[in-house]
Design an enzyme around this catalytic site. Structure first.
Site: not given
Length: 346
Positions: A14, A16, A100, A137, A175, A248
């Protein structure tokens, strides 16, 4: 006491990376230690089609430092207009490894996400048919639900009904931050996995609020009570195959973190492996670190483990930059608040 540990090169399930100047600035921090990463698609505009994903992958590969060995594992952003045929074609091509799900408004750049889950039922059924994982999420956005309860409520209201209605759907609870998340992940069988971030193993909600507001500890899902942090540590260090690393790691420039309405996200790409070695050593579980970062996630995503290795050594206090300077602005590196003595040799 263990002073050196060699493990297969890890993966981050995960991550970004953003785009443009931010991508250029932060990608080397991940590529230094990690062989692969599941790349989040919440750009502006989001990565919603196979064509979008291919173009984004090309930009990531072009931004890699010379000689770096790193594979971006691409995802698509689920919207109420997502075409099941496009999803299936992207998966069949090998380009896309997951889809996602963002509940609309749940976190950064999630406004194009899902409001009516009945409208994505056809996509989820196609994903179950072809074995493509859904990365979730897991928070409701109902303003009547307390922010510290949104994960537990999501499991009851959304996730469990989706899984019951779509047998065979492979789901990653991303997460997780609560005892309830740990318990549900354990109840789900082989089609359910869960990632746990580095920072949620280290901070609880006091770190954000006690003694002043500390914006660089603010993330979504927000850190919870200490009992939840301890449950996450027990899960991550258990060796159970259903739990694996998803950092994350989420870069925002300082000006947008240190702000009247600051952005959510902790940037941990730089020091995650040193921090995890510290945590696993504290829990008497260094022998399980490789499973958590290098084996469990790869197995869930049906990938072979990486062939390369990294070595972690214990020595004097570790040092890393307080900030990563990018063309978009400075990004503060997560500070655990205690000395760390593990170092990564590649």
């Amino acid at each position: 006491m263990t002073q050196s540990l060699t493990i297969r090169r890890p993966d981050d399930f995960h991550l970004h990376l953003r785009d443009g100047a931010m991508l250029q600035g932060v990608l080397p921090e991940t590529a230094r230690h990690f062989a692969r990463a599941i790349i989040m698609p919440n750009l502006v505009p989001p990565v919603v089609t196979a064509k979008d994903a291919a173009a984004y992958r090309d930009r990531i590969l072009a931004a890699l430092p010379e000689g770096a060995r790193f594979e971006p594992l691409m995802t698509l952003y689920l919207t109420e207009g997502t075409d099941p045929a496009d999803i299936a074609a992207a998966h069949a091509s090998g380009l896309v490894k997951a889809v996602k799900l963002y509940p609309a408004g749940a976190t950064t750049n999630s406004h194009s996400g899902v409001r009516d889950f009945d409208k994505v039922r056809g996509v989820l059924e196609k994903m179950a048919e072809i074995g493509l994982p859904l990365c979730v999420h897991g928070e409701v956005t109902d303003p009547a639900v307390d922010i510290f309860d949104r994960e537990a409520v999501f499991i009851d209201r959304v996730l469990d009904p989706i899984r019951r209605a779509t047998p065979g759907l492979r789901v990653v609870m991303e997460h997780i931050t609560t005892e309830e998340g740990v318990a549900y992940a354990r109840s789900g069988g082989d089609d359910l996995g869960a990632t746990i971030t580095t920072h949620h193993l280290i901070i609880n909600r006091n770190h954000i609020l006690a003694g002043g507001i500390r914006p660089h500890y603010y993330c979504l899902p927000v850190a919870k009570r200490e009992k939840h942090r301890l449950a996450l540590r027990a899960a991550a260090t258990s060796g159970e195959a259903r739990f694996f690393l998803g950092t994350d790691s989420a870069p925002h420039v300082d000006a947008l973190k240190e702000h009247a309405c600051g952005c959510a996200g902790c940037f941990t790409a730089t020091n995650t492996m040193a921090l995890l070695a510290h945590v696993f050593e504290e829990e008497g579980a260094l022998d399980r670190l490789e499973a958590y970062v290098s084996l469990n996630g790869a197995a869930f995503y049906r990938l072979l483990p990486n062939e390369g290795t990294i070595t972690l050594t214990k020595a004097g206090p570790a040092e890393w930059p307080a900030k990563i300077l990018t063309g978009a602005g400075p990004v503060t590196v997560f500070d655990p608040g205690f000395p760390v003595h593990w170092h990564v040799e590649t």
